[in-house]
Scaffold this motif. Structure first.
Motif, PDB file in Angstrom:
ATOM      1  N   ASP A 113       0.847  -1.194   0.000  1.00  0.00           N
ATOM      2  CA  ASP A 113       0.000   0.000   0.000  1.00  0.00           C
ATOM      3  C   ASP A 113       0.885   1.248   0.000  1.00  0.00           C
ATOM      4  OD1 ASP A 113      -2.289   1.584   0.084  1.00  0.00           O
ATOM      5  OD2 ASP A 113      -2.429   1.500   2.268  1.00  0.00           O
ATOM      6  N   ARG A 115       1.826   4.764  -0.206  1.00  0.00           N
ATOM      7  CA  ARG A 115       1.150   6.057  -0.142  1.00  0.00           C
ATOM      8  C   ARG A 115       2.089   7.114   0.416  1.00  0.00           C
ATOM      9  NH1 ARG A 115      -4.304   5.996  -0.518  1.00  0.00           N
ATOM     10  NH2 ARG A 115      -5.195   3.930  -0.776  1.00  0.00           N
ATOM     11  N   SER A 118       1.174  14.139  -1.742  1.00  0.00           N
ATOM     12  CA  SER A 118       1.579  14.782  -2.992  1.00  0.00           C
ATOM     13  C   SER A 118       2.354  16.059  -2.691  1.00  0.00           C
ATOM     14  CB  SER A 118       0.347  15.125  -3.827  1.00  0.00           C
ATOM     15  OG  SER A 118       0.712  15.894  -4.954  1.00  0.00           O
ATOM     16  N   GLU A 130       4.249  12.517 -10.556  1.00  0.00           N
ATOM     17  CA  GLU A 130       3.506  11.724  -9.578  1.00  0.00           C
ATOM     18  C   GLU A 130       2.482  10.842 -10.287  1.00  0.00           C
ATOM     19  OE1 GLU A 130       3.843  14.545  -5.602  1.00  0.00           O
ATOM     20  OE2 GLU A 130       1.949  14.546  -6.721  1.00  0.00           O
ATOM     21  N   TYR A 134       2.358   6.822 -10.111  1.00  0.00           N
ATOM     22  CA  TYR A 134       1.093   6.162  -9.761  1.00  0.00           C
ATOM     23  C   TYR A 134       0.747   5.108 -10.812  1.00  0.00           C
ATOM     24  CZ  TYR A 134      -3.955   5.480  -9.691  1.00  0.00           C
ATOM     25  OH  TYR A 134      -5.202   4.918  -9.702  1.00  0.00           O
ATOM     26  N   VAL A 139       2.080   3.890  -6.812  1.00  0.00           N
ATOM     27  CA  VAL A 139       2.232   4.772  -5.655  1.00  0.00           C
ATOM     28  C   VAL A 139       1.055   5.757  -5.640  1.00  0.00           C
ATOM     29  CG1 VAL A 139       3.672   6.524  -4.542  1.00  0.00           C
ATOM     30  CG2 VAL A 139       4.738   4.598  -5.744  1.00  0.00           C
ATOM     31  N   VAL A 140       0.349   5.820  -4.541  1.00  0.00           N
ATOM     32  CA  VAL A 140      -0.775   6.746  -4.392  1.00  0.00           C
ATOM     33  C   VAL A 140      -0.255   8.026  -3.747  1.00  0.00           C
ATOM     34  CG1 VAL A 140      -3.005   7.130  -3.282  1.00  0.00           C
ATOM     35  CG2 VAL A 140      -2.441   4.868  -4.210  1.00  0.00           C
ATOM     36  N   PHE A 141      -0.440   9.149  -4.441  1.00  0.00           N
ATOM     37  CA  PHE A 141      -0.005  10.450  -3.933  1.00  0.00           C
ATOM     38  C   PHE A 141      -1.230  11.159  -3.359  1.00  0.00           C
ATOM     39  CE2 PHE A 141       3.186   9.134  -6.912  1.00  0.00           C
ATOM     40  CZ  PHE A 141       4.357   9.501  -6.288  1.00  0.00           C
ATOM     41  N   GLU A 142      -1.360  11.068  -2.047  1.00  0.00           N
ATOM     42  CA  GLU A 142      -2.539  11.599  -1.375  1.00  0.00           C
ATOM     43  C   GLU A 142      -2.586  13.117  -1.492  1.00  0.00           C
ATOM     44  OE1 GLU A 142      -1.862   9.683   2.394  1.00  0.00           O
ATOM     45  OE2 GLU A 142      -3.233   8.051   1.833  1.00  0.00           O
TER      46      GLU A 142
END
Length: 193
Positions: A113, A115, A118, A130, A134, A139-142
């Protein structure tokens, strides 16, 4: 290159971990070409630091806004898949236009996971980088303003830069290939009169 930047960053954020542990010139490494039997290690031209994901935005603001850093440009954001360590390293290459120095940041995140916050609000150039990380690494850029695939189709499954990724042609591509083959056969291009 200024390894002093990393030390200044550590003064402000003690949990920051420099990489490599010592700069090659500080580690007593010989300058010049190694001898024939000497092992070659990695050469680091840019100072770097591992930063905890939870502190990334705070560290990034300091690096952008405060002296002696003034790192006003993010030239790329990417990632490195490390399945043997069960993590992904998110890599930021920062540069100061005025001071002409640079710094690498790395953030380690769990592979299952990945994360991180950003940084696109701080460095607008990070936006598309980013999105690429992703898309290709997962990769999740919150907090990213438009986090969606940028290279692969929206229905693509998986992340092609993951080291365990197995390519499978999507159904639409298989169907399109079959349709094109039928069209080619209908033209009878291979027939001789």
């Amino acid at each position: 290159m200024s390894w002093a930047l990393v030390e200044r960053l550590r003064e402000r954020f003690p949990e920051v971990e420099p990489f490599p542990r010592e700069a090659p010139h500080e580690a007593g490494a010989p300058v010049g070409r190694p001898g024939r039997h000497e092992a070659r290690g990695p050469t680091y031209h840019t100072p770097g630091a591992f930063v905890p994901a939870a502190r990334l935005l705070e560290v990034a603001r300091v690096l952008r806004d405060e002296a002696p850093f003034g790192l006003d440009y993010c030239s790329f954001v990417t990632g490195v898949d490390r399945p043997e360590q069960d993590l992904v390293e998110v890599v930021y290459h920062l540069f100061s236009m005025d001071e002409r120095h640079e710094l690498l940041l790395k953030v380690r995140v769990p592979r299952r996971d990945p994360r991180v916050p950003s940084v696109s609000a701080l460095w607008p150039a990070a936006n598309w980088h980013e999105r690429e990380a992703y898309d290709l690494l997962g990769v999740v850029f919150e907090g990213h303003p438009d986090l969606r695939r940028i290279m692969m189709t929206d229905d693509w499954e998986g992340h092609p830069l993951r080291k365990d990724y197995v390519y499978q042609e999507p159904r639409w591509l298989v169907d399109l290939g079959a349709q094109r083959q039928r069209e080619i056969e209908g033209l009878r291009l291979g027939d001789r009169a």
